[in-house]
Design a protein around this motif. Structure first.
Motif, PDB file in Angstrom:
ATOM      1  N   MET A   1       0.847  -1.186   0.000  1.00 60.17           N
ATOM      2  CA  MET A   1       0.000   0.000   0.000  1.00 60.17           C
ATOM      3  C   MET A   1       0.887   1.241   0.000  1.00 60.17           C
ATOM      4  SD  MET A   1      -2.709   1.338   2.864  1.00 60.17           S
ATOM      5  CE  MET A   1      -3.486  -0.247   3.120  1.00 60.17           C
ATOM      6  N   SER A   2       0.712   2.125  -0.964  1.00 63.42           N
ATOM      7  CA  SER A   2       1.446   3.387  -0.997  1.00 63.42           C
ATOM      8  C   SER A   2       0.678   4.339  -1.897  1.00 63.42           C
ATOM      9  CB  SER A   2       2.876   3.171  -1.501  1.00 63.42           C
ATOM     10  OG  SER A   2       2.868   2.619  -2.799  1.00 63.42           O
ATOM     11  N   GLY A   3       1.247   5.533  -2.154  1.00 65.08           N
ATOM     12  CA  GLY A   3       0.553   6.517  -2.952  1.00 65.08           C
ATOM     13  C   GLY A   3      -0.392   7.331  -2.090  1.00 65.08           C
ATOM     14  N   MET A   4      -1.416   7.952  -2.722  1.00 64.47           N
ATOM     15  CA  MET A   4      -2.374   8.801  -2.013  1.00 64.47           C
ATOM     16  C   MET A   4      -3.644   8.016  -1.717  1.00 64.47           C
ATOM     17  SD  MET A   4      -0.697  11.693  -1.819  1.00 64.47           S
ATOM     18  CE  MET A   4      -1.913  12.930  -1.368  1.00 64.47           C
ATOM     19  N   ARG A   5      -4.126   8.115  -0.462  1.00 66.42           N
ATOM     20  CA  ARG A   5      -5.369   7.445  -0.089  1.00 66.42           C
ATOM     21  C   ARG A   5      -6.136   8.300   0.899  1.00 66.42           C
ATOM     22  NH1 ARG A   5      -5.587   2.491   2.698  1.00 66.42           N
ATOM     23  NH2 ARG A   5      -7.808   2.848   2.442  1.00 66.42           N
ATOM     24  N   THR A   6      -7.456   8.159   0.891  1.00 63.25           N
ATOM     25  CA  THR A   6      -8.303   8.882   1.833  1.00 63.25           C
ATOM     26  C   THR A   6      -8.577   7.983   3.032  1.00 63.25           C
ATOM     27  OG1 THR A   6      -9.330  10.035  -0.032  1.00 63.25           O
ATOM     28  CG2 THR A   6     -10.468  10.150   2.091  1.00 63.25           C
ATOM     29  N   MET A   7      -8.223   8.473   4.219  1.00 65.87           N
ATOM     30  CA  MET A   7      -8.419   7.683   5.442  1.00 65.87           C
ATOM     31  C   MET A   7      -8.495   8.624   6.635  1.00 65.87           C
ATOM     32  SD  MET A   7      -4.603   6.087   6.153  1.00 65.87           S
ATOM     33  CE  MET A   7      -4.471   5.298   4.557  1.00 65.87           C
ATOM     34  N   ASP A   8      -8.881   8.070   7.785  1.00 69.06           N
ATOM     35  CA  ASP A   8      -8.905   8.890   8.995  1.00 69.06           C
ATOM     36  C   ASP A   8      -7.648   8.635   9.828  1.00 69.06           C
ATOM     37  OD1 ASP A   8      -9.352   6.497  10.398  1.00 69.06           O
ATOM     38  OD2 ASP A   8     -11.507   6.852  10.605  1.00 69.06           O
ATOM     39  N   GLY A   9      -7.515   9.381  10.917  1.00 68.94           N
ATOM     40  CA  GLY A   9      -6.322   9.286  11.746  1.00 68.94           C
ATOM     41  C   GLY A   9      -6.153   7.922  12.376  1.00 68.94           C
ATOM     42  N   ASN A  10      -7.265   7.305  12.781  1.00 74.28           N
ATOM     43  CA  ASN A  10      -7.183   5.971  13.377  1.00 74.28           C
ATOM     44  C   ASN A  10      -6.586   4.964  12.394  1.00 74.28           C
ATOM     45  OD1 ASN A  10      -8.095   6.290  16.031  1.00 74.28           O
ATOM     46  ND2 ASN A  10     -10.242   6.155  15.436  1.00 74.28           N
ATOM     47  N   GLU A  11      -7.050   5.009  11.150  1.00 76.57           N
ATOM     48  CA  GLU A  11      -6.538   4.058  10.161  1.00 76.57           C
ATOM     49  C   GLU A  11      -5.061   4.317   9.866  1.00 76.57           C
ATOM     50  OE1 GLU A  11      -7.327   2.306   5.636  1.00 76.57           O
ATOM     51  OE2 GLU A  11      -8.761   3.718   6.502  1.00 76.57           O
ATOM     52  N   ALA A  12      -4.669   5.595   9.825  1.00 78.63           N
ATOM     53  CA  ALA A  12      -3.271   5.927   9.565  1.00 78.63           C
ATOM     54  C   ALA A  12      -2.373   5.385  10.678  1.00 78.63           C
ATOM     55  CB  ALA A  12      -3.105   7.441   9.436  1.00 78.63           C
ATOM     56  N   ALA A  13      -2.800   5.548  11.929  1.00 79.47           N
ATOM     57  CA  ALA A  13      -2.012   5.047  13.063  1.00 79.47           C
ATOM     58  C   ALA A  13      -1.954   3.527  13.051  1.00 79.47           C
ATOM     59  CB  ALA A  13      -2.600   5.552  14.380  1.00 79.47           C
ATOM     60  N   ALA A  14      -3.097   2.889  12.749  1.00 77.97           N
ATOM     61  CA  ALA A  14      -3.140   1.426  12.717  1.00 77.97           C
ATOM     62  C   ALA A  14      -2.243   0.881  11.608  1.00 77.97           C
ATOM     63  CB  ALA A  14      -4.577   0.952  12.522  1.00 77.97           C
ATOM     64  N   TYR A  15      -2.287   1.524  10.442  1.00 76.01           N
ATOM     65  CA  TYR A  15      -1.502   1.069   9.291  1.00 76.01           C
ATOM     66  C   TYR A  15      -0.006   1.069   9.598  1.00 76.01           C
ATOM     67  CZ  TYR A  15       1.001   1.482   4.854  1.00 76.01           C
ATOM     68  OH  TYR A  15       1.905   1.326   3.845  1.00 76.01           O
ATOM     69  N   ILE A  16       0.482   2.173  10.180  1.00 77.50           N
ATOM     70  CA  ILE A  16       1.915   2.268  10.476  1.00 77.50           C
ATOM     71  C   ILE A  16       2.283   1.354  11.644  1.00 77.50           C
ATOM     72  CG2 ILE A  16       3.778   3.781  11.257  1.00 77.50           C
ATOM     73  CD1 ILE A  16       3.035   4.306   8.385  1.00 77.50           C
ATOM     74  N   SER A  17       1.472   1.365  12.694  1.00 78.70           N
ATOM     75  CA  SER A  17       1.829   0.572  13.876  1.00 78.70           C
ATOM     76  C   SER A  17       1.827  -0.918  13.567  1.00 78.70           C
ATOM     77  CB  SER A  17       0.865   0.869  15.027  1.00 78.70           C
ATOM     78  OG  SER A  17      -0.441   0.406  14.749  1.00 78.70           O
ATOM     79  N   TYR A  18       0.973  -1.353  12.643  1.00 78.16           N
ATOM     80  CA  TYR A  18       0.924  -2.778  12.280  1.00 78.16           C
ATOM     81  C   TYR A  18       2.293  -3.273  11.823  1.00 78.16           C
ATOM     82  CZ  TYR A  18      -1.057  -7.162  10.492  1.00 78.16           C
ATOM     83  OH  TYR A  18      -1.346  -8.484  10.291  1.00 78.16           O
ATOM     84  N   ALA A  19       3.006  -2.403  11.109  1.00 79.90           N
ATOM     85  CA  ALA A  19       4.314  -2.803  10.560  1.00 79.90           C
ATOM     86  C   ALA A  19       5.299  -3.176  11.659  1.00 79.90           C
ATOM     87  CB  ALA A  19       4.880  -1.672   9.708  1.00 79.90           C
ATOM     88  N   PHE A  20       5.218  -2.496  12.813  1.00 78.71           N
ATOM     89  CA  PHE A  20       6.217  -2.673  13.877  1.00 78.71           C
ATOM     90  C   PHE A  20       5.715  -3.560  15.016  1.00 78.71           C
ATOM     91  CE2 PHE A  20       7.117   1.427  11.889  1.00 78.71           C
ATOM     92  CZ  PHE A  20       8.474   1.322  11.632  1.00 78.71           C
ATOM     93  N   THR A  21       4.503  -4.088  14.910  1.00 79.87           N
ATOM     94  CA  THR A  21       3.870  -4.786  16.028  1.00 79.87           C
ATOM     95  C   THR A  21       3.921  -6.296  15.839  1.00 79.87           C
ATOM     96  OG1 THR A  21       2.388  -2.924  16.403  1.00 79.87           O
ATOM     97  CG2 THR A  21       1.717  -5.037  17.342  1.00 79.87           C
ATOM     98  N   GLU A  22       4.305  -7.002  16.907  1.00 75.00           N
ATOM     99  CA  GLU A  22       4.225  -8.462  16.911  1.00 75.00           C
ATOM    100  C   GLU A  22       3.040  -8.936  17.745  1.00 75.00           C
ATOM    101  OE1 GLU A  22       8.692 -10.067  16.397  1.00 75.00           O
ATOM    102  OE2 GLU A  22       8.403  -8.739  18.122  1.00 75.00           O
ATOM    103  N   VAL A  23       2.770  -8.251  18.856  1.00 76.88           N
ATOM    104  CA  VAL A  23       1.616  -8.566  19.702  1.00 76.88           C
ATOM    105  C   VAL A  23       0.832  -7.288  19.950  1.00 76.88           C
ATOM    106  CG1 VAL A  23       0.841  -9.384  21.959  1.00 76.88           C
ATOM    107  CG2 VAL A  23       2.794 -10.479  20.847  1.00 76.88           C
ATOM    108  N   ALA A  24      -0.457  -7.309  19.642  1.00 71.60           N
ATOM    109  CA  ALA A  24      -1.354  -6.202  19.969  1.00 71.60           C
ATOM    110  C   ALA A  24      -2.319  -6.693  21.038  1.00 71.60           C
ATOM    111  CB  ALA A  24      -2.111  -5.725  18.732  1.00 71.60           C
ATOM    112  N   ALA A  25      -2.201  -6.158  22.247  1.00 68.97           N
ATOM    113  CA  ALA A  25      -3.108  -6.496  23.346  1.00 68.97           C
ATOM    114  C   ALA A  25      -4.119  -5.357  23.453  1.00 68.97           C
ATOM    115  CB  ALA A  25      -2.332  -6.657  24.642  1.00 68.97           C
ATOM    116  N   ILE A  26      -5.392  -5.646  23.280  1.00 67.50           N
ATOM    117  CA  ILE A  26      -6.369  -4.572  23.080  1.00 67.50           C
ATOM    118  C   ILE A  26      -7.556  -4.696  24.030  1.00 67.50           C
ATOM    119  CG2 ILE A  26      -5.741  -4.386  20.635  1.00 67.50           C
ATOM    120  CD1 ILE A  26      -8.586  -5.747  20.114  1.00 67.50           C
ATOM    121  N   TYR A  27      -8.229  -3.575  24.218  1.00 68.28           N
ATOM    122  CA  TYR A  27      -9.557  -3.528  24.814  1.00 68.28           C
ATOM    123  C   TYR A  27     -10.221  -2.279  24.255  1.00 68.28           C
ATOM    124  CZ  TYR A  27     -13.439  -4.033  27.983  1.00 68.28           C
ATOM    125  OH  TYR A  27     -14.703  -4.208  28.484  1.00 68.28           O
TER     126      TYR A  27
END
Length: 537
Positions: A1-27
């Motif tokens: 995924m690259s280039g220009m895309r329309t998204m919100d801040g949550n998706e932008a943070a999730a997209y980048i953080s996914y690259a560096f994450t091995e375990v996501a513990a969530i609530y």
């Protein structure tokens, strides 16, 4: 995924953080839930992180449990991330102290939100993140969807190299749910930024029965103080590490980032200091006034912890005579709010003789308009300026508020502004999200969409604020002067002031079941007068 895309801040943070994450513990907690939801979807579909694996996602039974699971994962040598806000973040604080104390590269992404006091609110301000200042987490602030896309990686990269955990935050709803057209960072570019040697050191320091270590001891007065001070070196070198990664990302994107970002006249006498989404509106107003002969500036704080006095002082023009520091939180009983007290201390340490005023704004996502920003700058120039003021409300109890003048239009004149009135769950918000994504992803237009609704959601009133045009859009406030207004619930026409926000010669769409004769009877006289006076189509 690259280039220009329309998204919100949550998706932008999730997209980048996914690259560096091995375990996501969530609530889940509003408004951070979409970050974890996106990570969950991508993990289920087998998307790979930078280490060639899908993220291992686990939903716990509370935010406290999510923080504990993060801590355990990091102790075992896995890079762990979580997403939270408000009371959820506060429940993580005990584990945050432990993760910071053990120099673990945890990263929390927070869509900053009001903490419940006299009432609960799901909307955005900085009261949650400001409760974490003493935990030892580094704190990185972003102010727009593009900044979230560009700088989320800095939190992960600096945590790994610097061995200090990071709390990356952006304004709940105003940034987390605002749709913007952004340039997406490709994963291969992120991979080239990763310090593999530091990552290997982290993994070798993990708990493993093959190499037993003593950890998490209980210490007495004879050694605790000395050991607590041993972390100083890590925090002392962290600003340079963050600055280094910002410089590399600036080189990649062509967008300039620093620990403190100054905009405006190099000889400004009056400057406003702030964090988060208000930075866009501040910059827009400063450019508007300076183009008309003004001499103003604004300073956006990005790395809030550790607070680097040399970088802060270097970013301020030597000409500054008066600063106003705007905080998006209230700390009752304190001398001043957090950013204000830090700025005062930094100026004292830097031996800069500058007058400093304090202001509070935007609590619970209260909209911040150009007229309010003008009031803040006007206050600095007053004969007896107010300090510890509020702006954006009328405080008729303790009388701390600044008077705000008439509405101002400071945005680019080529931007088209639209506003849609709807009923919660009638499809208006969903349709507008689709429209703005189609426009953003299939044309060369810049776009912005923000959705205003109350806590009731379904059945409540909704207002969709859409902008699009040829220039980047920094107007992080609601649409008050629209080229096009649509009302999708005809009962609103007699209850709310809808037509007054249409520009002269603008377009009004009323979705109703009435024929022309019935419409003549249903439209209030005041609405008809406005339509005639404004030449509304």
């Amino acid at each position: 995924m690259s280039g220009m895309r329309t998204m919100d801040g949550n998706e932008a943070a999730a997209y980048i953080s996914y690259a560096f994450t091995e375990v996501a513990a969530i609530y889940p907690i509003t408004p951070s839930s979409p970050m974890a939801e996106q990570v969950d979807v991508w993990s289920a579909k087998g998307r790979l992180n930078l280490f060639g694996q899908p993220v291992r996602l686990v939903e716990m039974q509370s935010e406290h449990g999510a923080a504990g699971a993060m801590h355990g994962s990091l102790e075992a040598g896995a890079l762990a991330t979580s997403y939270t806000a408000s009371q959820g973040l506060l429940l993580m604080i005990p584990a945050m102290y432990r993760m910071a104390g053990q120099l673990l590269p945890a990263v929390l992404h927070v869509s900053a939100r009001t903490v419940g006091t006299h009432a609960f609110s799901i909307f955005g301000d900085h009261s949650d993140v400001m409760s974490c200042r003493q935990t030892g987490f580094a704190m990185l602030s972003t102010g727009s969807v593009q900044e979230v896309m560009d700088l989320t990686a800095v939190a992960h990269l600096a945590a790994i190299e610097g061995r200090v955990p990071f709390l990356h935050f952006f304004d709940g709803f105003r940034t987390s749910h605002e749709l913007q057209k952004v340039e997406v960072m490709p994963y291969d570019a992120l991979d080239r930024l990763l310090d593999r040697e530091s990552l290997l050191r982290f993994r070798k320091n993990s708990l493993n029965p093959e190499r037993p270590v003593q950890r998490s001891t209980v210490q007495n007065p004879d050694v605790f103080f000395q050991a607590r001070e041993a972390c100083n070196a890590y925090y002392d070198r962290l600003p340079a590490i963050v600055e280094g990664y910002m410089a590399r990302i600036s080189a990649l994107t062509g967008r300039s980032y620093g620990l403190f970002n100054y905009f405006g006249s190099p000889k400004a006498g009056h400057v406003v200091v702030a964090m988060g989404s208000v930075s866009g509106a501040l910059r827009e107003y400063v450019e508007y006034e300076n183009a008309r002969g003004g001499n103003l500036g604004c300073l956006q704080a990005a790395l809030y912890r550790p607070f680097s006095v040399p970088h802060f002082s270097a970013a301020l023009p030597a000409s500054v005579r008066c600063l106003t520091v705007l905080d998006r939180t209230k700390e009752p009983g304190a001398v001043g709010e957090p950013l204000y007290t830090d700025v005062c201390a930094a100026l004292c340490e830097a031996k800069r003789g500058v007058d400093v005023l304090a202001g509070r704004y935007g609590l619970s996502s209260k909209d911040v308009t150009p007229a309010q920003i003008k009031a803040v700058f006007d206050n600095m120039k007053a004969e007896s300026p107010k300090t510890h003021f509020t702006v954006g409300i009328t405080d008729d109890v303790t009388h701390h508020s600044l008077p705000v003048g008439e509405a101002l239009e400071t945005g680019d004149s080529g931007i088209i502004n639209c506003k849609f009135w709807g009923l919660g769950a009638d499809g208006t918000v969903g349709a507008n999200k689709n429209s703005i994504k189609i426009l953003g992803d299939n044309t060369d237009m810049h776009v912005q969409a923000y959705f205003e609704y109350d806590t009731k959601k379904s059945g409540g009133i909704t207002r969709s604020h859409l902008r699009f045009g040829r220039q980047p859009i920094r107007s992080a406030y609601l649409v008050y002067s629209a080229d096009f207004v649509a009302c999708h619930n005809p009962t609103y026409i007699g209850k709310y002031d809808i037509v007054s926000e249409i520009k002269q010669g603008g377009v009004f769409l009323l979705n109703c079941p009435w024929n022309r004769e019935e419409l003549e009877k249903a439209l209030p006289a005041a609405v008809k007068r406005l339509i005639a006076r404004k030449g509304v189509r």
